[in-house]
Design a protein around this motif. Sequence first.
Motif, mmCIF file in Angstrom:
data_model
loop_
_atom_site.group_PDB
_atom_site.id
_atom_site.type_symbol
_atom_site.label_atom_id
_atom_site.label_comp_id
_atom_site.label_asym_id
_atom_site.label_seq_id
_atom_site.Cartn_x
_atom_site.Cartn_y
_atom_site.Cartn_z
ATOM 1 N N SER A 125 -8.266 3.624 14.070
ATOM 2 C CA SER A 125 -7.688 2.616 14.967
ATOM 3 C C SER A 125 -7.108 1.501 14.115
ATOM 4 O O SER A 125 -7.410 1.398 12.919
ATOM 5 C CB SER A 125 -8.748 2.057 15.932
ATOM 6 N N GLY A 172 -0.113 -0.002 14.050
ATOM 7 C CA GLY A 172 0.822 -0.696 14.924
ATOM 8 C C GLY A 172 2.086 -1.084 14.213
ATOM 9 O O GLY A 172 2.381 -0.587 13.118
ATOM 10 N N LEU A 173 2.826 -1.970 14.843
ATOM 11 C CA LEU A 173 4.095 -2.467 14.310
ATOM 12 C C LEU A 173 3.892 -3.867 13.769
ATOM 13 O O LEU A 173 3.317 -4.730 14.451
ATOM 14 C CB LEU A 173 5.148 -2.477 15.424
ATOM 15 N N LEU A 180 -2.324 -5.699 8.416
ATOM 16 C CA LEU A 180 -3.009 -4.868 9.398
ATOM 17 C C LEU A 180 -4.342 -4.447 8.818
ATOM 18 O O LEU A 180 -4.480 -4.325 7.596
ATOM 19 C CB LEU A 180 -2.203 -3.607 9.732
ATOM 20 N N THR A 230 -3.191 7.312 12.413
ATOM 21 C CA THR A 230 -2.697 6.168 13.173
ATOM 22 C C THR A 230 -1.383 5.705 12.546
ATOM 23 O O THR A 230 -1.270 5.638 11.322
ATOM 24 C CB THR A 230 -3.741 5.027 13.206
ATOM 25 N N GLN A 231 -0.405 5.433 13.396
ATOM 26 C CA GLN A 231 0.928 5.075 12.911
ATOM 27 C C GLN A 231 0.977 3.617 12.479
ATOM 28 O O GLN A 231 0.542 2.721 13.227
ATOM 29 C CB GLN A 231 1.972 5.314 14.009
ATOM 30 N N VAL A 232 1.510 3.395 11.308
ATOM 31 C CA VAL A 232 1.794 2.047 10.819
ATOM 32 C C VAL A 232 3.297 1.949 10.594
ATOM 33 O O VAL A 232 3.867 2.762 9.856
ATOM 34 C CB VAL A 232 1.038 1.745 9.517
ATOM 35 N N THR A 233 3.911 0.990 11.235
ATOM 36 C CA THR A 233 5.352 0.779 11.093
ATOM 37 C C THR A 233 5.594 -0.653 10.644
ATOM 38 O O THR A 233 5.134 -1.594 11.297
ATOM 39 C CB THR A 233 6.092 1.043 12.407
#
Length: 121
Positions: free
Chosen positions: A7, A10-11, A18, A115-118
């Motif tokens: 978890s 995010g962006l 983050l 989990t995507q990190v942008t």
Amino acid sequence: QVQLVESGGGLVQAGGSLRLSCAASGSIFSINIMDWYRQVPGNQRELVAKITSGGSTNYADTAKGRFTISRDNAKNTVYLQMNSLKPDDTAVYLCHGIGRESVWARYRDYWGQGTQVTVSS
């Protein structure tokens, strides 16, 4: 079985921070090594940081000085604090652990879903 759930992705804008978390649950006897990988479509999975149950850490050159890995053994949770993020850090971040489910079991690899990190410029 052991499950790893990440978890915290995010962006975020470049320069931001983050904190990723990965909690292990299930039939855990011990998880010796926990680490974070990241993957961009079309590229190989890249090790970002690693931590042993004793707290020894290793970082990829791209993470040194910006990322910090830590773990709470009582909670079977590993964290990745990411500061000074860059657009090149954009990826799916995956949690990985090496552990076993009983004192008689062999060690196995466990992976989270990612989990995507942008990071926007």
